[in-house]
Design an enzyme around this catalytic site. Structure first.
Site, PDB file in Angstrom:
ATOM      1  CB  SER A 279      -0.743  -0.028   1.134  1.00  0.00           C
ATOM      2  OG  SER A 279      -1.541   1.198   1.341  1.00  0.00           O
TER       3      SER A 279
ATOM      4  CE1 TYR B 185      -3.658  -2.743   5.562  1.00  0.00           C
ATOM      5  CE2 TYR B 185      -3.274  -0.621   5.032  1.00  0.00           C
ATOM      6  CZ  TYR B 185      -3.515  -1.766   4.586  1.00  0.00           C
ATOM      7  OH  TYR B 185      -3.628  -2.021   3.407  1.00  0.00           O
TER       8      TYR B 185
ATOM      9  CE  LYS C  62      -1.461  -4.551   3.418  1.00  0.00           C
ATOM     10  NZ  LYS C  62      -1.805  -5.951   2.684  1.00  0.00           N
TER      11      LYS C  62
HETATM   12  P1  NAD Z   1     -11.015  -7.078   0.813  1.00  0.00           P
HETATM   13  O1  NAD Z   1     -11.335  -7.221   2.535  1.00  0.00           O
HETATM   14  O2  NAD Z   1     -12.103  -6.818  -0.181  1.00  0.00           O
HETATM   15  O3  NAD Z   1     -10.319  -8.424   0.587  1.00  0.00           O
HETATM   16  C1  NAD Z   1      -9.386  -9.121   1.316  1.00  0.00           C
HETATM   17  C2  NAD Z   1      -9.683 -10.681   1.394  1.00  0.00           C
HETATM   18  O4  NAD Z   1      -9.134 -11.386   2.215  1.00  0.00           O
HETATM   19  C3  NAD Z   1     -11.380 -10.684   1.960  1.00  0.00           C
HETATM   20  O5  NAD Z   1     -11.992 -11.486   0.922  1.00  0.00           O
HETATM   21  C4  NAD Z   1     -11.039 -11.343   3.201  1.00  0.00           C
HETATM   22  O6  NAD Z   1     -12.357 -12.305   3.536  1.00  0.00           O
HETATM   23  C5  NAD Z   1      -9.870 -12.064   3.152  1.00  0.00           C
HETATM   24  N1  NAD Z   1      -9.158 -12.459   4.174  1.00  0.00           N
HETATM   25  C6  NAD Z   1      -8.499 -11.610   5.144  1.00  0.00           C
HETATM   26  N2  NAD Z   1      -7.757 -12.161   6.106  1.00  0.00           N
HETATM   27  C7  NAD Z   1      -7.775 -13.588   5.660  1.00  0.00           C
HETATM   28  C8  NAD Z   1      -7.038 -14.742   6.261  1.00  0.00           C
HETATM   29  N3  NAD Z   1      -6.122 -14.303   6.946  1.00  0.00           N
HETATM   30  N4  NAD Z   1      -7.318 -15.761   5.367  1.00  0.00           N
HETATM   31  C9  NAD Z   1      -7.810 -15.910   4.525  1.00  0.00           C
HETATM   32  N5  NAD Z   1      -8.588 -14.873   3.815  1.00  0.00           N
HETATM   33  C10 NAD Z   1      -8.547 -13.727   4.536  1.00  0.00           C
HETATM   34  O7  NAD Z   1      -9.862  -5.963   0.614  1.00  0.00           O
HETATM   35  P2  NAD Z   1      -9.064  -5.348  -0.688  1.00  0.00           P
HETATM   36  O8  NAD Z   1      -9.390  -4.107  -0.910  1.00  0.00           O
HETATM   37  O9  NAD Z   1      -9.643  -6.321  -1.886  1.00  0.00           O
HETATM   38  O10 NAD Z   1      -7.776  -5.490  -0.430  1.00  0.00           O
HETATM   39  C11 NAD Z   1      -6.883  -6.502  -0.854  1.00  0.00           C
HETATM   40  C12 NAD Z   1      -5.346  -6.288  -0.362  1.00  0.00           C
HETATM   41  O11 NAD Z   1      -5.000  -5.077  -0.706  1.00  0.00           O
HETATM   42  C13 NAD Z   1      -5.489  -6.278   1.221  1.00  0.00           C
HETATM   43  O12 NAD Z   1      -4.217  -6.998   1.491  1.00  0.00           O
HETATM   44  C14 NAD Z   1      -5.399  -4.806   1.326  1.00  0.00           C
HETATM   45  O13 NAD Z   1      -4.551  -4.642   2.561  1.00  0.00           O
HETATM   46  C15 NAD Z   1      -4.580  -4.332   0.352  1.00  0.00           C
HETATM   47  N6  NAD Z   1      -4.595  -2.875  -0.063  1.00  0.00           N
HETATM   48  C16 NAD Z   1      -6.029  -2.503  -0.225  1.00  0.00           C
HETATM   49  C17 NAD Z   1      -6.299  -1.147  -0.488  1.00  0.00           C
HETATM   50  C18 NAD Z   1      -7.625  -0.493  -0.383  1.00  0.00           C
HETATM   51  O14 NAD Z   1      -7.786   0.742  -0.518  1.00  0.00           O
HETATM   52  N7  NAD Z   1      -8.668  -1.385  -0.825  1.00  0.00           N
HETATM   53  C19 NAD Z   1      -5.200  -0.116  -0.800  1.00  0.00           C
HETATM   54  C20 NAD Z   1      -4.077  -0.919  -0.497  1.00  0.00           C
HETATM   55  C21 NAD Z   1      -3.833  -2.073  -0.295  1.00  0.00           C
HETATM   56  C1  WQD Z   2      -9.298   9.607   0.828  1.00  0.00           C
HETATM   57  C2  WQD Z   2      -9.565  11.184   0.987  1.00  0.00           C
HETATM   58  C3  WQD Z   2      -9.802  11.708   3.166  1.00  0.00           C
HETATM   59  C4  WQD Z   2     -13.629   9.636   3.774  1.00  0.00           C
HETATM   60  C5  WQD Z   2      -6.884   4.528   2.910  1.00  0.00           C
HETATM   61  C6  WQD Z   2      -5.959   3.992   3.737  1.00  0.00           C
HETATM   62  C7  WQD Z   2      -4.582   3.543   2.847  1.00  0.00           C
HETATM   63  C8  WQD Z   2      -5.071   2.463   1.649  1.00  0.00           C
HETATM   64  C9  WQD Z   2      -6.425   3.219   0.921  1.00  0.00           C
HETATM   65  C10 WQD Z   2      -5.087   0.593   2.253  1.00  0.00           C
HETATM   66  C11 WQD Z   2      -8.729  11.724   2.064  1.00  0.00           C
HETATM   67  C12 WQD Z   2     -11.154  12.003   2.530  1.00  0.00           C
HETATM   68  C13 WQD Z   2     -12.507  10.222   3.181  1.00  0.00           C
HETATM   69  C14 WQD Z   2     -14.626  10.558   3.990  1.00  0.00           C
HETATM   70  C15 WQD Z   2     -13.487  12.526   3.639  1.00  0.00           C
HETATM   71  N1  WQD Z   2      -5.794   1.424   1.976  1.00  0.00           N
HETATM   72  N2  WQD Z   2     -12.418  11.670   3.169  1.00  0.00           N
HETATM   73  N3  WQD Z   2     -14.511  11.964   3.902  1.00  0.00           N
HETATM   74  O1  WQD Z   2      -7.080   7.814   3.759  1.00  0.00           O
HETATM   75  O2  WQD Z   2      -6.038   7.806   1.340  1.00  0.00           O
HETATM   76  O3  WQD Z   2      -6.224   5.788   2.484  1.00  0.00           O
HETATM   77  O4  WQD Z   2      -7.477   3.716   2.035  1.00  0.00           O
HETATM   78  O5  WQD Z   2      -3.874   0.169   2.041  1.00  0.00           O
HETATM   79  O6  WQD Z   2      -3.795   2.828   3.703  1.00  0.00           O
HETATM   80  O7  WQD Z   2      -5.165   4.846   4.580  1.00  0.00           O
HETATM   81  O8  WQD Z   2      -8.371   7.054   1.781  1.00  0.00           O
HETATM   82  O9  WQD Z   2     -10.559   6.837   0.898  1.00  0.00           O
HETATM   83  O10 WQD Z   2     -10.187   7.017   3.495  1.00  0.00           O
HETATM   84  O11 WQD Z   2      -9.496   8.938   1.854  1.00  0.00           O
HETATM   85  O12 WQD Z   2     -13.379  13.730   3.346  1.00  0.00           O
HETATM   86  O13 WQD Z   2     -15.847   9.980   4.629  1.00  0.00           O
HETATM   87  O14 WQD Z   2     -10.738  11.526   1.136  1.00  0.00           O
HETATM   88  O15 WQD Z   2      -9.455  12.827   4.156  1.00  0.00           O
HETATM   89  O16 WQD Z   2      -8.220  12.931   1.900  1.00  0.00           O
HETATM   90  P1  WQD Z   2      -6.731   7.156   2.227  1.00  0.00           P
HETATM   91  P2  WQD Z   2      -9.778   7.315   2.045  1.00  0.00           P
END
Ligand code: NAD
Ligand code: WQD
Length: 338
Positions: A124, A148, A152
């Site tokens: 991330s 979190y 990562k």
């Molecule tokens: P998500 O929660 O929709 O998907 C994660 C999946 O993993 C889910 O289906 C959950 O049931 C499963 N899971 C969690 N822990 C598990 C375990 N220990 N064993 C088996 N299954 C498990 O999330 P997503 O948004 O699809 O994110 C996928 C990956 O990408 C995550 O690792 C997340 O940290 C990373 N990521 C997401 C974002 C984002 O904003 N969505 C941003 C950066 C990184």
């Molecule tokens: C985006 C912008 C908020 C909600 C997070 C995690 C990051 C990654 C992606 C996993 C910011 C603003 C948000 C609301 C708002 N996930 N906002 N009102 O914070 O950039 O990243 O998700 O790895 O680790 O930290 O994403 O979508 O929460 O926010 O004004 O109700 O929207 O302040 O500027 P963020 P976000």
């Protein structure tokens, strides 16, 4: 290829599983459904015209993972499984360390035991924190400001150490910026439980009337309109980035890190306006205090992914809003509708 996908029933995983199946790869998903529903995989099968195999198990379950590897003999793994809510991670940090680190250990051990040497990991942009100014390159300093993010950051280091110790192991770390959007069919998309933490799912629920108004967290940042700047990337582009990383690992050994973003930052109000344009619905919002832990701006330098993977984001924020609106309108209660 035969690709084992952990967390493949989730938001980014389901879109990637679809892209893998469409490209002709065979897929086995291991997911405990702790934050997803098997319905996403049924819909992926309907879109792809073929199914991914599915094992419902926690990736930390070594016996289940061993059986999955023995039965499927994957060539590569994509590791999405993980807990991902920043706020929650400050409340239950041990759960985050246990799930995110524990699943990675079990997975790496199963890979070694079953002669599987390629892994793509979901990292991330949160690892860039506030240590330098965007745009972030893969060489920008990394750290993390919450449990979190620390999981990562730690997993990246664990993977680097594992690759340094094992010349056969090939690792792709993908640092996602802000994934948004849904598949253009409207059949799969993001289905957050409870109150959404992220901006776009929240806006989408305001547009359908499920929530009254958006709280905009701060308009006094040093950005053009005062609201936070982020690099929003369409989930279908992100899925394609995983296929590009797998291709790359097929031809290159070692440990690699790539940013997956657009390099084109948008503000909170840009997103509100894009969503209004896509939905034809006005989004009421109120400016409130900054959210603790937020940075003013986070966006990628995407040069390396473009050069090395031949990958770049193609879809706009407007398309992502249209796709999210379609998904949300046709499935107001997400996968629970079916
Ligand atoms: P998500 O929660 O929709 O998907 C994660 C999946 O993993 C889910 O289906 C959950 O049931 C499963 N899971 C969690 N822990 C598990 C375990 N220990 N064993 C088996 N299954 C498990 O999330 P997503 O948004 O699809 O994110 C996928 C990956 O990408 C995550 O690792 C997340 O940290 C990373 N990521 C997401 C974002 C984002 O904003 N969505 C941003 C950066 C990184
Ligand atoms: C985006 C912008 C908020 C909600 C997070 C995690 C990051 C990654 C992606 C996993 C910011 C603003 C948000 C609301 C708002 N996930 N906002 N009102 O914070 O950039 O990243 O998700 O790895 O680790 O930290 O994403 O979508 O929460 O926010 O004004 O109700 O929207 O302040 O500027 P963020 P976000």
């Amino acid at each position: 290829m035969r690709v084992l996908v952990t967390g493949g029933a989730g938001y980014i995983g389901s879109h990637t599983v679809l892209a893998l199946l469409e490209t002709g790869h065979d897929v086995l998903v291991v997911d405990d459904l702790s934050n997803s529903s098997e319905e996403s995989l049924r819909r992926v099968a309907e879109l792809a015209g073929r199914e991914a195999r599915f094992v419902q198990a926690n990736v930390r379950d070594a016996a289940a993972l061993d059986a999955a590897f023995a039965g499927f003999s994957p060539d590569a793994v994509i590791h999405f499984a993980g807990w991902k809510a920043v706020g929650e991670s400050t409340q239950i940090p041990l759960t985050y360390y246990r799930e995110n680190l524990g699943s990675t250990f079990t997975l790496l051990e199963a890979m070694a035991a079953h002669d599987c040497h390629q892994i793509v990991f979901s990292s991330s942009a949160t690892v860039y924190g506030e240590l330098s100014e965007p745009p972030f390159t893969e060489d920008s300093p990394t750290g993390a400001t919450n449990p979190y993010g620390r999981t990562k950051h730690m997993i990246e280091q664990i993977l680097a150490d594992a690759a340094a110790a094992d010349a056969e192991l090939r690792v792709a770390v993908l640092r996602y910026f802000n994934p948004i959007g849904a598949h253009a069919s409207g059949r799969i998309g993001e289905d957050p439980k409870g109150i959404p933490n992220n901006l776009l799912p929240f806006v989408a629920q305001v547009a359908t009337g499920r929530r009254d108004k958006l709280m905009v967290f701060g308009d006094d940042y040093p950005t053009p309109d005062g609201t936070g700047l982020r690099d929003y990337i369409h989930v279908v582009d992100l899925a394609a980035g995983h296929l590009a990383a797998l291709d790359y690992l097929g031809g290159h050994g070692g440990f690699h890190v790539w940013n997956l973003g657009t390099g084109d930052p948008k503000s909170v109000l840009d997103i509100v306006h894009a969503y209004e344009g896509a939905s034809g619905v006005a989004i009421p919002y109120e400016i409130v205090a900054r959210r603790p832990g937020d940075v003013a701006a986070s966006y990628a330098d995407v040069t390396r992914a473009h050069k090395e993977l031949g990958w770049q984001a193609r879809k706009s924020v407007e398309q992502a809003c249209e796709d999210t609106f379609r998904w949300q309108s046709e499935n107001p209660d997400g996968f629970a509708d079916s």
